[in-house]
Each structure stands twice: as C-alpha cells, then as structure tokens.
Design an enzyme around this catalytic site. Structure first.
Site, PDB file in Angstrom:
ATOM      1  N   LYS A 187       0.723  -1.422   0.154  1.00 53.97           N
ATOM      2  CA  LYS A 187      -0.028  -0.009   0.263  1.00 53.97           C
ATOM      3  C   LYS A 187       0.941   1.388   0.094  1.00 53.97           C
ATOM      4  CE  LYS A 187      -4.100  -2.042   2.342  1.00 53.97           C
ATOM      5  NZ  LYS A 187      -3.503  -3.250   2.720  1.00 53.97           N
TER       6      LYS A 187
HETATM    7  O1  S5P Z   1      -9.358  -2.555   2.268  1.00 53.44           O
HETATM    8  C1  S5P Z   1      -8.539  -3.514   2.710  1.00 53.44           C
HETATM    9  C2  S5P Z   1      -7.583  -3.717   1.697  1.00 53.44           C
HETATM   10  C3  S5P Z   1      -6.859  -4.706   2.069  1.00 53.44           C
HETATM   11  S1  S5P Z   1      -5.514  -4.983   1.007  1.00 53.44           S
HETATM   12  N1  S5P Z   1      -9.114  -4.247   3.537  1.00 53.44           N
HETATM   13  C4  S5P Z   1      -8.094  -5.510   3.875  1.00 53.44           C
HETATM   14  O2  S5P Z   1      -8.544  -6.084   4.779  1.00 53.44           O
HETATM   15  N2  S5P Z   1      -7.029  -5.746   3.051  1.00 53.44           N
HETATM   16  C5  S5P Z   1      -6.062  -6.598   3.217  1.00 53.44           C
HETATM   17  O3  S5P Z   1      -6.619  -8.094   3.200  1.00 53.44           O
HETATM   18  C6  S5P Z   1      -5.612  -6.582   4.813  1.00 53.44           C
HETATM   19  O4  S5P Z   1      -4.207  -5.912   5.057  1.00 53.44           O
HETATM   20  C7  S5P Z   1      -5.407  -8.297   5.284  1.00 53.44           C
HETATM   21  O5  S5P Z   1      -3.902  -8.599   4.774  1.00 53.44           O
HETATM   22  C8  S5P Z   1      -6.447  -8.730   4.391  1.00 53.44           C
HETATM   23  C9  S5P Z   1      -7.680  -9.018   5.093  1.00 53.44           C
HETATM   24  O6  S5P Z   1      -7.547 -10.023   6.319  1.00 53.44           O
HETATM   25  P1  S5P Z   1      -8.704 -10.864   7.020  1.00 53.44           P
HETATM   26  O7  S5P Z   1      -7.721 -11.385   8.096  1.00 53.44           O
HETATM   27  O8  S5P Z   1      -9.471  -9.695   7.739  1.00 53.44           O
HETATM   28  O9  S5P Z   1      -9.304 -11.784   5.868  1.00 53.44           O
END
Ligand code: S5P
Length: 250
Positions: free
Chosen positions: A79
């Site tokens: 990012k």
């Molecule tokens: O808006 C966003 C963008 C990203 S890239 N929301 C997110 O959650 N992410 C990424 O997706 C975040 O940095 C993490 O690595 C992943 C979601 O993880 P989870 O454990 O919540 O599924």
C-alpha cells in the site's frame, strides 16, 4: 492491458480458483509451510513482508519456488502512499527489495498519478493494483474517489492491473466494474463465509456477495489462516468463490 492480467486469468481458469490468501503471519517459515499446504487452491498469495520477524532475502526466493511450482502469483500488499520519488525508493530498495520479486503490488491513489509514475520508474515485473475502496467501517473512501481512481488506472493501463474494491458498499463496487470494464481485475478483501466484522472495524461479506457485485478475486485472511485446518478451509473458499463465479460471471 498488462500481460499479468492474462497470466492471472489463465491461473484462475486452470485451477478453478479466484482465491487469494492473505498470509498475515509474522514467521517466514510458517508462510512457506502455508504456501505448500494451500498453494494448489489459490491464484494469488498475498504478503505483508514488513510484519515478518525473520525476513531475509531467502524468503522471497523460497516463496517464488513454491509459487512457480504450484502456479500462483505473489502480491506484496505494501500500500504505497507517498510522492513519486519516495515510492520508487521504497519499491526498489530497503531490506525488502519488493521490485525484485512481487508479481503484484498496490498503492493509494490519494496522492495522484505521480505515484504510478514513481513506481513504474523502478518496476521490473510487477503489476499495480490501486485501492479504489477499503473495507474498514468508517473509511473515508467515496464513490467519486473510486471513479477517479479508475480514471488513473485507464490512463496507465500498461502498468495498472486493477483495483481493491469492497463488497461492503456493493453499489460502488458495481460502478467501478461498469466504468473500468473488463480490462481490469477487481480484488476484494473482507471476505468470510459468515459475514460480520472483527473487533477493529474490519467488515466481512461472503464470496457470493463480492462476486455478484463484480469482483474477480476474493482475498481471505483469517477465515483461512486462523482455521484449525487451513487447507480444508481454503478448499471451502475456493469452491465458494468458483461457484459464485460460475453463477454470476461466466
Ligand atoms: O481495504 C482493505 C484492503 C486490504 S489489501 N482491507 C483489507 O483487509 N485488506 C487486506 O486484506 C488486509 O491488509 C489483510 O491482509 C487482508 C484481510 O485479512 P482478514 O484476516 O481480515 O481476512
């Protein structure tokens, strides 16, 4: 169109998988173990190398070997969000040297088109994903911001592969899809088989909801990596994502 899009689409079709796993784990060794276990089920493995306690330049090399063998791409979720000159240094240098190994990287468009130029200047092999939306509750992303991000992508389609979009605001995601057309890929995090949220504002929606709104690739972190059997869980998400793909897209 960036040739990485074609490669990613080929992987998705060959493996019947539109699943990216977010390997948010602080041990390089554990990420490599995870990649061995779930590599057959995914199209992309997403890393945050700056959370690793034990990063060495061996890690991306070992991950690349697994990625080539199991046919998935590596997405470093850095990012980037600074002026062109700074992001070119962050992308190419430092400890991580992301430009040497990442197939996909991402950046915020808030700083304008200069960020794309700064990253392109030192790019070797990566495709760029722009954040058009984000998933946390109360985020400041608007429809106007998302559509301006699509404009930046269209003006830089040699390098930009697509967008991060959120199915928590599916009406905006749908517009991104319409305006962007089919020459870009949309990646959606905040995915779980059971919708909900975490204790830090992350929102979760189902694979079906994201794909119905126009997403191409679902990103799943804790839904898989925190499960007792990540490979079993990865298969569930692969199947759910692919089923939704057949239902809404093909
Ligand atoms: O808006 C966003 C963008 C990203 S890239 N929301 C997110 O959650 N992410 C990424 O997706 C975040 O940095 C993490 O690595 C992943 C979601 O993880 P989870 O454990 O919540 O599924």
């Amino acid at each position: 169109m960036n040739p990485i899009i074609t490669k990613l689409r080929e992987i998705i079709a060959a493996k019947k998988s539109n699943l990216t796993v977010a390997a948010d784990i602080s041990s390089a060794e554990k990420i490599l173990e995870l990649a061995e276990k779930i590599g057959d089920k995914i199209c992309v493995l997403k890393t945050h190398v700056d959370i690793l306690d034990d990063f060495t330049s061996e890690f991306p090399k070992k991950l690349r070997e697994i990625a080539d063998r199991k046919n998935f791409l590596i997405f470093e979720d850095r990012k980037f969000a600074d002026i062109g000159n700074t992001v070119s240094l962050q992308f190419s240098g430092g400890i991580y040297k992301i430009a040497e190994w990442a197939d996909l990287i991402n950046a915020h468009s808030i700083v304008g088109e200069g960020i794309v130029d700064g990253l392109r200047k030192v790019n070797k092999k990566s495709g760029l994903i722009l954040l058009a939306q984000m998933t946390p509750e109360g985020n400041l992303f608007t429809e106007d911001y998302a559509l301006k991000t699509v404009e930046i992508a269209k003006a830089n389609s040699d390098f930009v592969v697509g967008f991060i979009g959120s199915s928590d605001k599916p009406e905006i995601l749908r517009k991104i899809r319409q305006v962007a057309g089919d020459d870009f890929m949309i990646f959606t995090p905040g995915i779980k088989l059971a919708a909900g949220c975490d204790d830090l504002g992350q929102t979760y929606n189902t694979p079906e909801k994201a794909i119905q709104a126009g997403t191409d690739v679902i990103i799943v972190g804790r839904g898989i990596i925190a499960a007792e059997d990540p490979s079993l869980e990865a298969e569930k998400y692969r199947a759910a994502g692919w089923e939704a793909n057949l239902k809404f897209k093909i």
